[in-house]
Design an enzyme around this catalytic site. Sequence first.
Site, short mmCIF file in Angstrom:
data_model
loop_
_atom_site.label_atom_id
_atom_site.label_comp_id
_atom_site.label_asym_id
_atom_site.label_seq_id
_atom_site.Cartn_x
_atom_site.Cartn_y
_atom_site.Cartn_z
N LYS A 1 5.55 -2.84 -8.20
CA LYS A 1 6.70 -3.28 -8.98
C LYS A 1 6.31 -3.91 -10.31
O LYS A 1 7.00 -4.77 -10.85
CB LYS A 1 7.60 -4.24 -8.19
CG LYS A 1 7.83 -3.88 -6.72
CD LYS A 1 8.16 -2.40 -6.52
CE LYS A 1 9.48 -1.96 -7.12
NZ LYS A 1 9.73 -0.51 -6.90
N HIS B 1 -3.46 0.14 -6.23
CA HIS B 1 -3.00 -1.24 -6.09
C HIS B 1 -4.13 -2.13 -5.56
O HIS B 1 -3.91 -3.33 -5.34
CB HIS B 1 -1.83 -1.32 -5.11
CG HIS B 1 -0.55 -0.71 -5.62
ND1 HIS B 1 -0.11 -0.84 -6.92
CD2 HIS B 1 0.41 0.02 -4.97
CE1 HIS B 1 1.05 -0.21 -7.06
NE2 HIS B 1 1.38 0.32 -5.90
N SER C 1 12.24 -7.42 -8.41
CA SER C 1 12.14 -5.98 -8.15
C SER C 1 11.66 -5.71 -6.73
O SER C 1 12.19 -4.83 -6.04
CB SER C 1 11.18 -5.34 -9.16
OG SER C 1 11.11 -3.94 -8.97
N TYR D 1 3.37 -5.56 -19.15
CA TYR D 1 4.61 -4.78 -19.16
C TYR D 1 5.49 -5.21 -20.34
O TYR D 1 6.09 -4.38 -21.03
CB TYR D 1 5.33 -5.02 -17.83
CG TYR D 1 6.61 -4.27 -17.62
CD1 TYR D 1 6.64 -3.09 -16.88
CD2 TYR D 1 7.83 -4.77 -18.10
CE1 TYR D 1 7.82 -2.41 -16.64
CE2 TYR D 1 9.02 -4.11 -17.86
CZ TYR D 1 9.01 -2.92 -17.13
OH TYR D 1 10.18 -2.26 -16.90
#
Length: 279
Positions: free
Chosen positions: A85, A150, A180, A235
Amino acid sequence: MSVQVAKPSFEDDDGEEANLSLLFDKYKDTFTTFPKEKGWMTKDVYMYQGFWHQSKNVVSVETVMATQETFQARSTDIYLATLPKSGTTWIKALVFAIVNRDRYKTKPLSSHPLQNSNPHNCVPFVECEVLRNSPSYVIDEHSPRLFATHIPYTSLPQSIHESGCRLVYMSRNPKDVLVSLFHFANKVRRDPLTIEEGFEMFKKGVIPNGPYWDHVKGYYKASIEQPTRIMFLTYEDMKSDTTENVKRLAKFLGYPFTEEEKANGKEELEIGGTISQPK
């Protein structure tokens, strides 16, 4: 150079569930002794090498351990690391478009893989490769390979650390990761979490591949120590100035934009007529 398009995730691999069961049987006497907490998408999460992992999943404690044992990296590989996420789908699409732009520049836009397939199919998770009967990464031994992961930095397979390959990490504001993850988890859970429960779990560090700060700090520290090999992005920066950050990303990956491309605006990576930003 071109990067091969990976097969869609397990859609054409009948053996992935059987292989996951084999991994579960192989490691169950090991990971079931690990510290355990209530999970987000799965019943439980287990702590392995300081981080929490799901079980019986394609990205899980079983596949992490198997990847550490078997995966062989190459110096030409490119790895995209994130916490769940944190913009994983977006960074996959951006990087795939960057490194493959010459391959598709003379072809119809409708033929581009990102027009016809999910970015997760174009850039597979390295953890999933151990489940394939025919791993996507052995199809063409001479092509650069794109993988996502991940896995925390300290738990990456040793071959990745030793290969000299490039690695891109993208982090995201923890508040947005929490929200999220909360909504995503409640889409798949039978017994929905409350936001209070989710907050307490997140605060304790109990999230898939977390704790959050340990995951982020591991890659951030590595990027400071190895700036030519590991790129740390956020991000928020990517979203606020996509064009400039895509230019930086392309240069780091070894696929810089030419002056002609910049003049034509191709650094905006227009796929389907719009800049590739998350919705």
